[in-house]
Write a protein that holds these residues in place. Structure first.
Motif, PDB file in Angstrom:
ATOM      1  N   GLY A 130     -21.343 -23.629 -18.847  1.00 57.98           N
ATOM      2  CA  GLY A 130     -22.646 -23.808 -18.212  1.00 57.98           C
ATOM      3  C   GLY A 130     -23.796 -23.609 -19.180  1.00 57.98           C
ATOM      4  O   GLY A 130     -24.833 -24.268 -19.074  1.00 57.98           O
ATOM      5  N   GLN A 131     -23.637 -22.702 -20.134  1.00 56.60           N
ATOM      6  CA  GLN A 131     -24.671 -22.476 -21.142  1.00 56.60           C
ATOM      7  C   GLN A 131     -24.800 -23.678 -22.076  1.00 56.60           C
ATOM      8  O   GLN A 131     -25.900 -24.018 -22.511  1.00 56.60           O
ATOM      9  CB  GLN A 131     -24.366 -21.217 -21.948  1.00 56.60           C
ATOM     10  N   LEU A 132     -23.687 -24.323 -22.359  1.00 60.06           N
ATOM     11  CA  LEU A 132     -23.726 -25.526 -23.190  1.00 60.06           C
ATOM     12  C   LEU A 132     -24.459 -26.652 -22.466  1.00 60.06           C
ATOM     13  O   LEU A 132     -25.267 -27.368 -23.065  1.00 60.06           O
ATOM     14  CB  LEU A 132     -22.313 -25.958 -23.582  1.00 60.06           C
ATOM     15  N   LEU A 133     -24.197 -26.804 -21.163  1.00 56.50           N
ATOM     16  CA  LEU A 133     -24.930 -27.800 -20.380  1.00 56.50           C
ATOM     17  C   LEU A 133     -26.426 -27.471 -20.365  1.00 56.50           C
ATOM     18  O   LEU A 133     -27.261 -28.362 -20.520  1.00 56.50           O
ATOM     19  CB  LEU A 133     -24.403 -27.848 -18.945  1.00 56.50           C
ATOM     20  N   ALA A 134     -26.759 -26.202 -20.175  1.00 56.36           N
ATOM     21  CA  ALA A 134     -28.166 -25.783 -20.145  1.00 56.36           C
ATOM     22  C   ALA A 134     -28.859 -26.118 -21.456  1.00 56.36           C
ATOM     23  O   ALA A 134     -30.022 -26.537 -21.458  1.00 56.36           O
ATOM     24  CB  ALA A 134     -28.274 -24.290 -19.843  1.00 56.36           C
ATOM     25  N   ARG A 135     -28.162 -25.945 -22.564  1.00 55.57           N
ATOM     26  CA  ARG A 135     -28.758 -26.279 -23.869  1.00 55.57           C
ATOM     27  C   ARG A 135     -29.079 -27.767 -23.952  1.00 55.57           C
ATOM     28  O   ARG A 135     -30.169 -28.153 -24.373  1.00 55.57           O
ATOM     29  CB  ARG A 135     -27.828 -25.867 -24.998  1.00 55.57           C
ATOM     30  N   GLY A 136     -28.140 -28.613 -23.529  1.00 53.20           N
ATOM     31  CA  GLY A 136     -28.385 -30.056 -23.548  1.00 53.20           C
ATOM     32  C   GLY A 136     -29.544 -30.448 -22.644  1.00 53.20           C
ATOM     33  O   GLY A 136     -30.382 -31.284 -23.009  1.00 53.20           O
ATOM     34  N   ALA A 140     -27.148 -30.151 -12.972  1.00 52.67           N
ATOM     35  CA  ALA A 140     -26.726 -30.730 -14.254  1.00 52.67           C
ATOM     36  C   ALA A 140     -25.221 -30.530 -14.364  1.00 52.67           C
ATOM     37  O   ALA A 140     -24.722 -29.406 -14.198  1.00 52.67           O
ATOM     38  CB  ALA A 140     -27.434 -30.054 -15.424  1.00 52.67           C
ATOM     39  N   VAL A 141     -24.514 -31.627 -14.584  1.00 53.34           N
ATOM     40  CA  VAL A 141     -23.055 -31.601 -14.683  1.00 53.34           C
ATOM     41  C   VAL A 141     -22.635 -32.500 -15.843  1.00 53.34           C
ATOM     42  O   VAL A 141     -23.424 -33.323 -16.326  1.00 53.34           O
ATOM     43  CB  VAL A 141     -22.397 -32.083 -13.366  1.00 53.34           C
ATOM     44  N   ASP A 142     -21.374 -32.359 -16.262  1.00 52.58           N
ATOM     45  CA  ASP A 142     -20.898 -33.261 -17.310  1.00 52.58           C
ATOM     46  C   ASP A 142     -20.371 -34.549 -16.673  1.00 52.58           C
ATOM     47  O   ASP A 142     -20.310 -34.679 -15.442  1.00 52.58           O
ATOM     48  CB  ASP A 142     -19.863 -32.589 -18.209  1.00 52.58           C
ATOM     49  N   GLY A 143     -19.996 -35.497 -17.500  1.00 53.91           N
ATOM     50  CA  GLY A 143     -19.571 -36.808 -17.025  1.00 53.91           C
ATOM     51  C   GLY A 143     -18.297 -36.798 -16.207  1.00 53.91           C
ATOM     52  O   GLY A 143     -18.038 -37.751 -15.461  1.00 53.91           O
ATOM     53  N   LEU A 179     -30.044 -35.180  -9.957  1.00 60.55           N
ATOM     54  CA  LEU A 179     -28.789 -35.158 -10.702  1.00 60.55           C
ATOM     55  C   LEU A 179     -29.039 -35.495 -12.162  1.00 60.55           C
ATOM     56  O   LEU A 179     -29.664 -36.511 -12.477  1.00 60.55           O
ATOM     57  CB  LEU A 179     -27.791 -36.150 -10.101  1.00 60.55           C
ATOM     58  N   ILE A 180     -28.537 -34.627 -13.029  1.00 62.44           N
ATOM     59  CA  ILE A 180     -28.622 -34.814 -14.478  1.00 62.44           C
ATOM     60  C   ILE A 180     -27.206 -34.775 -15.031  1.00 62.44           C
ATOM     61  O   ILE A 180     -26.429 -33.882 -14.680  1.00 62.44           O
ATOM     62  CB  ILE A 180     -29.475 -33.704 -15.132  1.00 62.44           C
ATOM     63  N   ILE A 181     -26.884 -35.736 -15.874  1.00 61.19           N
ATOM     64  CA  ILE A 181     -25.617 -35.710 -16.605  1.00 61.19           C
ATOM     65  C   ILE A 181     -25.945 -35.134 -17.981  1.00 61.19           C
ATOM     66  O   ILE A 181     -26.894 -35.575 -18.632  1.00 61.19           O
ATOM     67  CB  ILE A 181     -25.004 -37.116 -16.742  1.00 61.19           C
ATOM     68  N   ALA A 182     -25.161 -34.150 -18.404  1.00 63.89           N
ATOM     69  CA  ALA A 182     -25.479 -33.454 -19.656  1.00 63.89           C
ATOM     70  C   ALA A 182     -24.215 -33.108 -20.425  1.00 63.89           C
ATOM     71  O   ALA A 182     -23.113 -33.069 -19.873  1.00 63.89           O
ATOM     72  CB  ALA A 182     -26.266 -32.178 -19.354  1.00 63.89           C
ATOM     73  N   ASP A 183     -24.412 -32.857 -21.688  1.00 63.98           N
ATOM     74  CA  ASP A 183     -23.413 -32.203 -22.530  1.00 63.98           C
ATOM     75  C   ASP A 183     -24.177 -31.171 -23.345  1.00 63.98           C
ATOM     76  O   ASP A 183     -25.338 -30.895 -23.052  1.00 63.98           O
ATOM     77  CB  ASP A 183     -22.620 -33.196 -23.385  1.00 63.98           C
TER      78      ASP A 183
END
Length: 152
Positions: free
Chosen positions: A9-15, A81-84, A97-101
């Motif tokens: 989740g922290q990695l998603l937050a950074r993106g 925010a979620v991954d693909g 909705l945000i797609i993130a990495d």
């Protein structure tokens, strides 16, 4: 901090924060708008707009979140925010909705706007500024507790 030390989740937050910064938002991760609520990304836009982004790294992470509706009264727009690979059909259609990495993000669905009352916006903007300044001071002078102290 090394990527290996960060939670998904922290990695998603950074993106998400990187993406929002490129769009002229200032972000604080793990911002507490009031006791008992901790947002993953709290973003202040160039016009004073406030967005909350909750980062979910898995189905279980999302299903265990019982507080997200409590965040709605502290922002103008709310996003997940979620991954693909995340099952997007789980997420309420009436939210953003945000797609993130860990490096970037993209808004797929804009969250509906519900404007904050002016007094609440002022209070939250002031808290955002003070919390951000405390964190910066903590990085510059590690002997000063950046994330503790009197509640705003």
């Amino acid at each position: 901090m090394d990527d290996a030390q960060l939670q998904p989740g922290q990695l998603l937050a950074r993106g998400v924060a990187r993406y929002l910064r490129r769009n002229d938002f200032a972000c604080l991760e793990e911002f507490v708008p009031r006791r008992g609520l901790r947002t993953d990304v709290y973003a202040l836009g160039p016009g004073g707009e406030i967005w909350v982004v909750e980062c979910k790294s898995s189905r279980a992470d999302y299903l265990s979140d019982q507080k997200w509706q409590g965040y709605l009264e502290f922002c103008d727009r709310f996003f997940w925010a979620v991954d693909g690979d995340f099952p997007q059909d789980l997420l309420p259609a009436e939210t953003g909705l945000i797609i993130a990495d860990s490096y970037d993000a993209e808004i797929l669905r804009m969250g509906p706007e519900t404007k904050l009352a002016p007094a609440r916006r002022k209070k939250l903007t002031l808290k955002f500024a003070r919390d951000g300044a405390r964190r910066l001071q903590g990085y510059r002078d590690p002997g000063v507790p950046a994330l503790t102290g009197p509640e705003a």
